[in-house]
Design a protein around this motif. Structure first.
Motif, PDB file in Angstrom:
ATOM      1  N   LEU A  14       0.830  -1.193   0.000  1.00  0.00           N
ATOM      2  CA  LEU A  14       0.000   0.000   0.000  1.00  0.00           C
ATOM      3  C   LEU A  14       0.866   1.244   0.000  1.00  0.00           C
ATOM      4  O   LEU A  14       1.876   1.304   0.707  1.00  0.00           O
ATOM      5  CB  LEU A  14      -0.917   0.007   1.233  1.00  0.00           C
ATOM      6  N   TYR A  15       0.460   2.221  -0.777  1.00  0.00           N
ATOM      7  CA  TYR A  15       1.161   3.496  -0.860  1.00  0.00           C
ATOM      8  C   TYR A  15       0.207   4.584  -0.399  1.00  0.00           C
ATOM      9  O   TYR A  15      -0.944   4.634  -0.843  1.00  0.00           O
ATOM     10  CB  TYR A  15       1.605   3.774  -2.300  1.00  0.00           C
ATOM     11  N   VAL A  16       0.670   5.453   0.501  1.00  0.00           N
ATOM     12  CA  VAL A  16      -0.141   6.552   1.009  1.00  0.00           C
ATOM     13  C   VAL A  16       0.443   7.861   0.506  1.00  0.00           C
ATOM     14  O   VAL A  16       1.652   8.079   0.580  1.00  0.00           O
ATOM     15  CB  VAL A  16      -0.165   6.562   2.560  1.00  0.00           C
ATOM     16  N   GLY A  17      -0.415   8.742   0.006  1.00  0.00           N
ATOM     17  CA  GLY A  17       0.031  10.037  -0.479  1.00  0.00           C
ATOM     18  C   GLY A  17      -1.002  11.114  -0.233  1.00  0.00           C
ATOM     19  O   GLY A  17      -2.130  10.832   0.184  1.00  0.00           O
ATOM     20  N   SER A  18      -0.630  12.346  -0.491  1.00  0.00           N
ATOM     21  CA  SER A  18      -1.560  13.464  -0.413  1.00  0.00           C
ATOM     22  C   SER A  18      -1.297  14.388  -1.595  1.00  0.00           C
ATOM     23  O   SER A  18      -0.192  14.407  -2.149  1.00  0.00           O
ATOM     24  CB  SER A  18      -1.406  14.222   0.911  1.00  0.00           C
ATOM     25  N   THR A  19      -2.321  15.140  -1.970  1.00  0.00           N
ATOM     26  CA  THR A  19      -2.228  15.985  -3.156  1.00  0.00           C
ATOM     27  C   THR A  19      -3.329  17.039  -3.142  1.00  0.00           C
ATOM     28  O   THR A  19      -4.310  16.907  -2.409  1.00  0.00           O
ATOM     29  CB  THR A  19      -2.335  15.129  -4.438  1.00  0.00           C
ATOM     30  N   ARG A  20      -3.163  18.040  -3.979  1.00  0.00           N
ATOM     31  CA  ARG A  20      -4.226  19.034  -4.188  1.00  0.00           C
ATOM     32  C   ARG A  20      -5.169  18.611  -5.315  1.00  0.00           C
ATOM     33  O   ARG A  20      -6.305  19.047  -5.375  1.00  0.00           O
ATOM     34  CB  ARG A  20      -3.619  20.390  -4.544  1.00  0.00           C
ATOM     35  N   ASP A  21      -4.698  17.762  -6.234  1.00  0.00           N
ATOM     36  CA  ASP A  21      -5.478  17.350  -7.405  1.00  0.00           C
ATOM     37  C   ASP A  21      -5.414  15.827  -7.524  1.00  0.00           C
ATOM     38  O   ASP A  21      -4.466  15.286  -8.107  1.00  0.00           O
ATOM     39  CB  ASP A  21      -4.923  18.028  -8.661  1.00  0.00           C
ATOM     40  N   LEU A  22      -6.406  15.150  -6.993  1.00  0.00           N
ATOM     41  CA  LEU A  22      -6.377  13.690  -6.933  1.00  0.00           C
ATOM     42  C   LEU A  22      -6.379  13.061  -8.329  1.00  0.00           C
ATOM     43  O   LEU A  22      -5.620  12.127  -8.588  1.00  0.00           O
ATOM     44  CB  LEU A  22      -7.554  13.170  -6.111  1.00  0.00           C
ATOM     45  N   GLY A  23      -7.208  13.565  -9.214  1.00  0.00           N
ATOM     46  CA  GLY A  23      -7.274  13.003 -10.560  1.00  0.00           C
ATOM     47  C   GLY A  23      -5.939  13.057 -11.275  1.00  0.00           C
ATOM     48  O   GLY A  23      -5.482  12.068 -11.853  1.00  0.00           O
ATOM     49  N   LEU A  24      -5.307  14.223 -11.240  1.00  0.00           N
ATOM     50  CA  LEU A  24      -3.997  14.392 -11.875  1.00  0.00           C
ATOM     51  C   LEU A  24      -2.960  13.486 -11.223  1.00  0.00           C
ATOM     52  O   LEU A  24      -2.166  12.840 -11.914  1.00  0.00           O
ATOM     53  CB  LEU A  24      -3.550  15.852 -11.801  1.00  0.00           C
ATOM     54  N   ARG A  25      -2.976  13.416  -9.912  1.00  0.00           N
ATOM     55  CA  ARG A  25      -1.981  12.610  -9.210  1.00  0.00           C
ATOM     56  C   ARG A  25      -2.118  11.131  -9.550  1.00  0.00           C
ATOM     57  O   ARG A  25      -1.120  10.421  -9.718  1.00  0.00           O
ATOM     58  CB  ARG A  25      -2.097  12.824  -7.704  1.00  0.00           C
ATOM     59  N   LEU A  26      -3.352  10.644  -9.682  1.00  0.00           N
ATOM     60  CA  LEU A  26      -3.556   9.245 -10.047  1.00  0.00           C
ATOM     61  C   LEU A  26      -3.017   8.961 -11.442  1.00  0.00           C
ATOM     62  O   LEU A  26      -2.382   7.919 -11.670  1.00  0.00           O
ATOM     63  CB  LEU A  26      -5.033   8.882  -9.952  1.00  0.00           C
ATOM     64  N   VAL A  27      -3.247   9.880 -12.368  1.00  0.00           N
ATOM     65  CA  VAL A  27      -2.706   9.730 -13.718  1.00  0.00           C
ATOM     66  C   VAL A  27      -1.181   9.691 -13.663  1.00  0.00           C
ATOM     67  O   VAL A  27      -0.535   8.854 -14.315  1.00  0.00           O
ATOM     68  CB  VAL A  27      -3.198  10.865 -14.649  1.00  0.00           C
ATOM     69  N   GLN A  28      -0.584  10.584 -12.863  1.00  0.00           N
ATOM     70  CA  GLN A  28       0.875  10.604 -12.733  1.00  0.00           C
ATOM     71  C   GLN A  28       1.397   9.273 -12.209  1.00  0.00           C
ATOM     72  O   GLN A  28       2.390   8.743 -12.714  1.00  0.00           O
ATOM     73  CB  GLN A  28       1.306  11.745 -11.812  1.00  0.00           C
ATOM     74  N   HIS A  29       0.734   8.727 -11.194  1.00  0.00           N
ATOM     75  CA  HIS A  29       1.162   7.423 -10.667  1.00  0.00           C
ATOM     76  C   HIS A  29       1.063   6.347 -11.748  1.00  0.00           C
ATOM     77  O   HIS A  29       1.999   5.571 -11.939  1.00  0.00           O
ATOM     78  CB  HIS A  29       0.315   7.021  -9.457  1.00  0.00           C
ATOM     79  N   GLN A  30      -0.051   6.290 -12.445  1.00  0.00           N
ATOM     80  CA  GLN A  30      -0.255   5.258 -13.461  1.00  0.00           C
ATOM     81  C   GLN A  30       0.742   5.364 -14.603  1.00  0.00           C
ATOM     82  O   GLN A  30       1.111   4.358 -15.207  1.00  0.00           O
ATOM     83  CB  GLN A  30      -1.686   5.308 -14.020  1.00  0.00           C
ATOM     84  N   GLU A  31       1.193   6.584 -14.900  1.00  0.00           N
ATOM     85  CA  GLU A  31       2.156   6.789 -15.986  1.00  0.00           C
ATOM     86  C   GLU A  31       3.603   6.693 -15.522  1.00  0.00           C
ATOM     87  O   GLU A  31       4.521   6.960 -16.285  1.00  0.00           O
ATOM     88  CB  GLU A  31       1.882   8.131 -16.657  1.00  0.00           C
ATOM     89  N   GLY A  32       3.801   6.312 -14.259  1.00  0.00           N
ATOM     90  CA  GLY A  32       5.150   6.141 -13.742  1.00  0.00           C
ATOM     91  C   GLY A  32       5.832   7.429 -13.342  1.00  0.00           C
ATOM     92  O   GLY A  32       7.049   7.459 -13.155  1.00  0.00           O
ATOM     93  N   MET A  33       5.077   8.499 -13.191  1.00  0.00           N
ATOM     94  CA  MET A  33       5.655   9.793 -12.811  1.00  0.00           C
ATOM     95  C   MET A  33       5.252  10.211 -11.405  1.00  0.00           C
ATOM     96  O   MET A  33       5.535  11.324 -10.989  1.00  0.00           O
ATOM     97  CB  MET A  33       5.200  10.869 -13.809  1.00  0.00           C
ATOM     98  N   GLY A  34       4.576   9.335 -10.662  1.00  0.00           N
ATOM     99  CA  GLY A  34       4.060   9.705  -9.346  1.00  0.00           C
ATOM    100  C   GLY A  34       5.107   9.681  -8.261  1.00  0.00           C
ATOM    101  O   GLY A  34       5.291  10.640  -7.540  1.00  0.00           O
ATOM    102  N   SER A  35       5.787   8.583  -8.112  1.00  0.00           N
ATOM    103  CA  SER A  35       6.835   8.437  -7.105  1.00  0.00           C
ATOM    104  C   SER A  35       7.710   7.255  -7.507  1.00  0.00           C
ATOM    105  O   SER A  35       7.283   6.379  -8.265  1.00  0.00           O
ATOM    106  CB  SER A  35       6.231   8.190  -5.719  1.00  0.00           C
TER     107      SER A  35
END
Length: 96
Positions: A14-35
């Motif tokens: 499990l990975y825990v994170g926080s953000t101002r824009d959840l939709g954008l952050r999820l896309v970033q994670h899925q595209e390998g740019m999240g963390s």
């Protein structure tokens, strides 16, 4: 507005994170740019999120959840705060 979220990675962690824009952050994670952590464990799936009026509140929850075990996070996801009240105390005294 701020969000805290929990992702299930492909290896079951499990990975825990926080953000101002959840939709954008999820896309970033899925595209390998999240963390770096999620980049090595794609694909990831959103399994829980909550929104807060302020990002600092979301960040504080992120830090709180990051300190919890996998089992405690899963209990929280499935049953909310009531499911984890007294969790640490119960686990410490169970072995006695």
């Amino acid at each position: 507005m701020g969000y805290v979220y929990i992702l299930r990675c492909s290896d079951g962690t499990l990975y825990v994170g926080s953000t101002r824009d959840l939709g954008l952050r999820l896309v970033q994670h899925q595209e390998g740019m999240g963390s770096a952590y999620t980049r090595r464990r794609l694909p990831v799936e959103l399994i829980w999120s909550a929104d807060f009026a302020r990002i600092d509140e979301a960040f504080a929850w992120e830090k709180r959840l990051q300190g919890w075990s996998h089992a405690k996070r899963m209990a929280f996801i499935e049953g909310g705060l009531d499911a984890v009240i007294g969790w640490s105390v119960r686990n410490r005294t169970a072995g006695r």
